[in-house]
Design a protein around this motif. Structure first.
Motif: not given
Length: 622
Positions: A412-439
């Protein structure tokens, strides 16, 4: 001539038993693996694996001794299955019948243990491979809670199938654990259920899986059923049938309409098939379906319409008799072993799932179909004694007094640590690309262009539409439109070209006046403002002027994938048209990725601690 000794005869008998068992285990394992990695009848590999599995079960059938009565019943079932397959084109019914008639002398517990291992490994591999981008990860954009969200398939065809796969894994595990299933395992599987729901967003899957997990705990803790409980056990099947075949004809009532909305139009779809498609004795293929999105998501309606009245009656009757025996209401000595509460939990959960999904006729997804073999061959507890032959588990205490809870704490601690680290360090894209056949829908700017058509032929109109496409998609015109709208830095010529769509309106086909075609500019890119979309279309219409007229002018519309008369024409997987989505969807996907990576880290640590315990157990057993 030498006579065989008694030992030789016994050895040959044991060898024959092993070959029979191995043949069926291979058959079952191959098909469970195929479902575990998300294959279905649309995949060529599924048919190759199905053919190999049929060879294995054929070997099992040839080597097994059956009575004349059993052979007659098995032959009848095979003929019905082949007829249903020929008429419907669905091979799953044949594989399900082979799974049932091949169950003689097999051990259900062993079979489920094998299924738990194969399905567990293939499920984990599929989900991890999809999450890390190694294989395709199908998605669909839906409106949930007033906002657009992505439903991920995680390697399976849809989010619903993903959650149904987790349900199947839970059934394998719970039946394998048997009486060892308790509150801790319940909590763990419920946590997994919520985790899967975070990606699948399948209300049906999360509800039915939770229902099964709780019902199975009751079945494990309950020793005997009371008379009232036995009577209650007879209700789920008739209630499911009554609901499936009566509510589609009551759609005029407001309460049923509200229920239909909650079930995402499943009752409407069932009503269409029951009222507009033929009901046959031995199955048929559906014809002249007006829209591709009208599907049979009710397993009972699907069984009746696709495989025919005879197959449906046999299935429903078999379930009725089986429930009567397992609940003790219709128990007769020598034909079973009394109340089978865990089996009833599986049956009732699959019956409930059948209201909202169509896999009720597939024995490798609806595992309760395997229990029907006991109506043919008696108790399927195996020739080797079933659970009696299993060695007692060696319970290993952690060395140096190390509590087992430390392993879970580390996970559990490992999972929480990875989650927190990702949320703090990962770059957020400005938008998400979605295949049009999925809309589900796309907003667009449209115009209807008229052309003189002396012969009023569809071919002439299509040629005119192609000529217009050539004009509008000329590089110099696209470049000029981008510059005029001030979108030169926001879009490329190729992106603008991909957003253009040409089609004949439904009204043209209906009226028979072939003088109008339509041009749409789909709003796929979030950086482009509505005003710029209007300017782009105005420039292109003006450039094409002289040849065509547009009396209605330019108008905005919302084009749906599964609603309205005119849906998006180029919604296909062949061309990778992409749309940009921004806002809350980006934040939701960031959280989901963090959860996924954290869960993957937990899985690694859990595997390490489990391996350590296994090694300790092996050392102590020696």
């Amino acid at each position: 001539m030498m006579l065989a000794s008694e030992d030789d005869v016994q050895k040959e008998g044991r060898m024959g038993n092993k070959i029979r068992e191995l043949s069926y285990y291979l058959f079952f394992g191959i098909m469970v693996f195929a479902k575990g990695i998300g294959l279905d009848s649309g995949d060529r590999l599924y048919y190759w694996l199905g053919a190999a599995a049929c060879l294995c079960v054929a070997c099992k059938l040839v080597l097994t001794k059956y009575s004349r009565k059993q052979v007659a019943v098995m032959g009848l079932l095979c003929l019905l299955a082949l007829a249903a397959w020929r008429n419907s084109g669905r091979m799953g019914i044949v594989l399900s019948v082979l799974a049932i008639i091949g169950m003689k002398d097999m051990d259900l517990k062993k079979l489920f243990r094998l299924g738990a291992v194969i399905y567990g490994v293939s499920f984990a591999f599929t989900v991890l491979a999809a999450g890390f981008g190694m294989i395709s990860n199908p998605l669909a954009v839906h409106e949930k809670g007033g906002m657009e969200v992505i439903r991920w398939g995680m390697g399976y065809s849809t989010g619903n199938v993903f959650h149904a796969s987790y349900f199947i894994l839970a059934v394998f595990l719970c039946y394998t654990w048997g009486k060892d299933y308790g509150v801790k395992k319940l909590v763990g599987l419920l946590a997994g259920n919520l985790l899967v729901f975070l990606f699948s967003l399948s209300y049906t899957g999360v509800a039915v899986t939770a229902f099964y997990l709780l019902l199975n705990l009751y079945a494990v803790r309950r020793r005997r059923l009371s008379g009232a409980e036995r009577l209650l056990c007879q209700l789920p099947l008739p209630l499911c049938l009554l609901f499936s075949f009566s509510t589609p004809f009551l759609l005029g009532h407001p309460a049923v309409q509200r229920l239909d909305e909650l079930l995402q139009a499943r009752l409407t779809f069932s009503a269409y098939y029951l009222q507009n498609q033929p009901i046959t004795l031995l199955g048929t293929r559906m014809k002249d379906i007006p829209n591709f999105w009208i599907i049979m998501d009710n397993g009972y309606v699907y069984c009746l319409m696709t495989f025919g009245v005879v197959t449906a009656l046999l299935l429903f009757t078999g379930y009725g008799v089986l429930i009567g025996r397992y609940s003790g209401l219709a128990f007769r000595p020598g034909e079973g072993d009394g109340e089978r509460l865990q089996e009833l939990a599986i049956i009732f959960s699959c019956l409930l799932y059948g209201i909202m999904e169509q896999f009720i006729t597939n024995a490798f997804m609806n595992l309760s179909l395997l229990f029907l073999a006991e109506l043919l061959f008696g108790s399927c507890r195996g020739a080797c004694g079933g659970e009696a032959g299993r060695p007692e588990k060696v319970r290993v205490s952690s060395e140096r007094g190390e509590p087992r809870s430390r392993g879970w704490s580390a996970c559990i601690l490992t999972g929480l640590a990875i989650f927190v680290l990702y949320m703090q360090r990962a770059e957020r894209p400005e938008c998400i690309l979605i295949p049009i056949d999925s809309l589900n829908y796309v907003d667009g700017v449209s115009v209807r262009l008229q052309v003189e058509n002396p012969g009023n032929t569809k071919e002439y109109l299509k040629e005119a539409m192609k000529e217009c496409q050539t004009i509008l998609e000329a590089p110099e015109l696209l470049s000029g439109a981008l510059q005029a709208a001030g979108a030169g830095e926001l879009l490329t010529e190729e992106e603008l070209k991909a957003a253009l769509e040409y089609s004949l309106p439904v009204s043209v086909h209906r009226d028979g006046r072939y003088d109008t075609f339509r041009v749409r500019l789909l709003k796929l890119y979030c950086d482009v403002s509505p005003k710029q979309y209007d300017q782009l279309m105005e420039y292109m219409v003006a450039a094409a002027g002289g040849r065509y007229t547009s009396p209605e002018g330019i108008y905005e519309e919302r084009i749906g994938k599964s609603f309205g008369e005119d849906r998006i024409e180029h919604m296909s997987a062949e061309k990778e048209f992409l749309a940009e989505k921004e806002g809350p969807m980006v934040e939701v996907e960031a959280v989901r990725k963090g959860v996924f990576y954290g869960t993957a880290g937990m899985g690694v640590i859990c595997a390490v601690f489990t391996g350590r315990r296994k090694i300790r157990g092996m050392k102590l057993s020696k």
